[in-house]
Design a protein around this motif. Structure first.
Motif, PDB file in Angstrom:
ATOM      1  N   GLU A 163       0.857  -1.187   0.000  1.00 13.56           N
ATOM      2  CA  GLU A 163       0.000   0.000   0.000  1.00 13.56           C
ATOM      3  C   GLU A 163       0.886   1.228   0.000  1.00 13.56           C
ATOM      4  O   GLU A 163       2.055   1.172   0.352  1.00 13.56           O
ATOM      5  CB  GLU A 163      -0.889   0.003   1.247  1.00 13.56           C
ATOM      6  N   ASP A 164       0.291   2.365  -0.373  1.00 15.86           N
ATOM      7  CA  ASP A 164       1.036   3.609  -0.287  1.00 15.86           C
ATOM      8  C   ASP A 164       1.416   3.852   1.153  1.00 15.86           C
ATOM      9  O   ASP A 164       0.648   3.534   2.043  1.00 15.86           O
ATOM     10  CB  ASP A 164       0.185   4.770  -0.823  1.00 15.86           C
ATOM     11  N   PRO A 165       2.553   4.338   1.494  1.00 14.56           N
ATOM     12  CA  PRO A 165       3.538   4.940   0.619  1.00 14.56           C
ATOM     13  C   PRO A 165       4.616   3.964   0.141  1.00 14.56           C
ATOM     14  O   PRO A 165       5.582   4.375  -0.471  1.00 14.56           O
ATOM     15  CB  PRO A 165       4.158   6.015   1.507  1.00 14.56           C
ATOM     16  N   THR A 166       4.491   2.672   0.423  1.00 11.58           N
ATOM     17  CA  THR A 166       5.536   1.726   0.020  1.00 11.58           C
ATOM     18  C   THR A 166       4.966   0.615  -0.861  1.00 11.58           C
ATOM     19  O   THR A 166       4.871  -0.540  -0.443  1.00 11.58           O
ATOM     20  CB  THR A 166       6.222   1.104   1.251  1.00 11.58           C
ATOM     21  N   PRO A 167       4.591   0.938  -2.096  1.00 11.95           N
ATOM     22  CA  PRO A 167       4.090  -0.112  -2.973  1.00 11.95           C
ATOM     23  C   PRO A 167       5.218  -1.053  -3.400  1.00 11.95           C
ATOM     24  O   PRO A 167       6.391  -0.665  -3.429  1.00 11.95           O
ATOM     25  CB  PRO A 167       3.556   0.664  -4.171  1.00 11.95           C
ATOM     26  N   LEU A 168       4.866  -2.279  -3.683  1.00  9.35           N
ATOM     27  CA  LEU A 168       5.820  -3.270  -4.168  1.00  9.35           C
ATOM     28  C   LEU A 168       5.316  -3.828  -5.491  1.00  9.35           C
ATOM     29  O   LEU A 168       4.186  -4.308  -5.574  1.00  9.35           O
ATOM     30  CB  LEU A 168       5.965  -4.424  -3.169  1.00  9.35           C
ATOM     31  N   TYR A 169       6.156  -3.774  -6.494  1.00  9.99           N
ATOM     32  CA  TYR A 169       5.836  -4.346  -7.784  1.00  9.99           C
ATOM     33  C   TYR A 169       6.660  -5.617  -7.922  1.00  9.99           C
ATOM     34  O   TYR A 169       7.835  -5.657  -7.533  1.00  9.99           O
ATOM     35  CB  TYR A 169       6.162  -3.366  -8.908  1.00  9.99           C
ATOM     36  N   ARG A 170       6.030  -6.671  -8.460  1.00 15.76           N
ATOM     37  CA  ARG A 170       6.719  -7.953  -8.554  1.00 15.76           C
ATOM     38  C   ARG A 170       6.533  -8.543  -9.939  1.00 15.76           C
ATOM     39  O   ARG A 170       5.444  -8.552 -10.486  1.00 15.76           O
ATOM     40  CB  ARG A 170       6.170  -8.927  -7.521  1.00 15.76           C
ATOM     41  N   THR A 171       7.631  -9.048 -10.464  1.00 16.18           N
ATOM     42  CA  THR A 171       7.587  -9.916 -11.629  1.00 16.18           C
ATOM     43  C   THR A 171       8.027 -11.287 -11.146  1.00 16.18           C
ATOM     44  O   THR A 171       9.063 -11.412 -10.493  1.00 16.18           O
ATOM     45  CB  THR A 171       8.506  -9.410 -12.756  1.00 16.18           C
ATOM     46  N   ARG A 172       7.225 -12.302 -11.432  1.00 15.67           N
ATOM     47  CA  ARG A 172       7.545 -13.663 -11.029  1.00 15.67           C
ATOM     48  C   ARG A 172       7.927 -14.462 -12.268  1.00 15.67           C
ATOM     49  O   ARG A 172       7.200 -14.468 -13.258  1.00 15.67           O
ATOM     50  CB  ARG A 172       6.364 -14.316 -10.336  1.00 15.67           C
ATOM     51  N   ILE A 173       9.067 -15.121 -12.182  1.00 15.76           N
ATOM     52  CA  ILE A 173       9.534 -16.001 -13.248  1.00 15.76           C
ATOM     53  C   ILE A 173       9.654 -17.396 -12.651  1.00 15.76           C
ATOM     54  O   ILE A 173      10.362 -17.592 -11.656  1.00 15.76           O
ATOM     55  CB  ILE A 173      10.892 -15.536 -13.814  1.00 15.76           C
TER      56      ILE A 173
END
Length: 125
Positions: free
Chosen positions: A106-116
């Motif tokens: 959540e804001d203010p610390t979003p995390l974006y993830r790409t899973r391979i």
């Protein structure tokens, strides 16, 4: 196998330049991004009617974390060529199975993830 995968990633100049030493198994310590976490999802020992062959086929999930979508994708694009298909002493083959994107936090610390997800044929230890 775990050490060999970590060494491949950390031994790649592009990957290491982006993550430093933030390549960890099972958990992502700290909050610094980008970072990579690795999880062994399955491991199946190969066998014939004569017994085990000494090979294992493992599925490994690579989670690539970024503070932005762009940061996660750039790192993912560096990870893929760092995983060679060619045989080695421990790793007999590394094959990309799938790739997906997600968002957590959540804001203010979003995390974006790409899973391979990868399949790894390796020597039984």
């Amino acid at each position: 196998m775990e050490e060999a995968i970590s060494n491949l990633l950390l031994g790649n100049a592009t990957v290491a330049g982006m993550v430093g030493d933030r390549v960890n198994w099972a958990a992502r310590p700290g909050v610094d991004l980008p970072a990579i976490t690795l999880h062994r999802i399955t491991g199946q020992r190969d066998a014939t009617m004569s017994g085990r062959t000494g090979l294992v086929r493992s599925t490994v999930q690579i989670d690539i974390w970024g503070a932005t979508y762009s940061q996660a994708k750039k790192l993912a694009r560096a990870v893929v060529p760092a995983l060679p298909q060619t045989p080695g002493a421990t790793l007999q083959g590394v094959f990309i199975n799938s790739e997906s994107d997600s968002f957590e936090g959540e804001d203010p610390t979003p995390l974006y993830r790409t899973r391979i997800d990868i399949s790894v044929w390796h020597q039984e230890i």
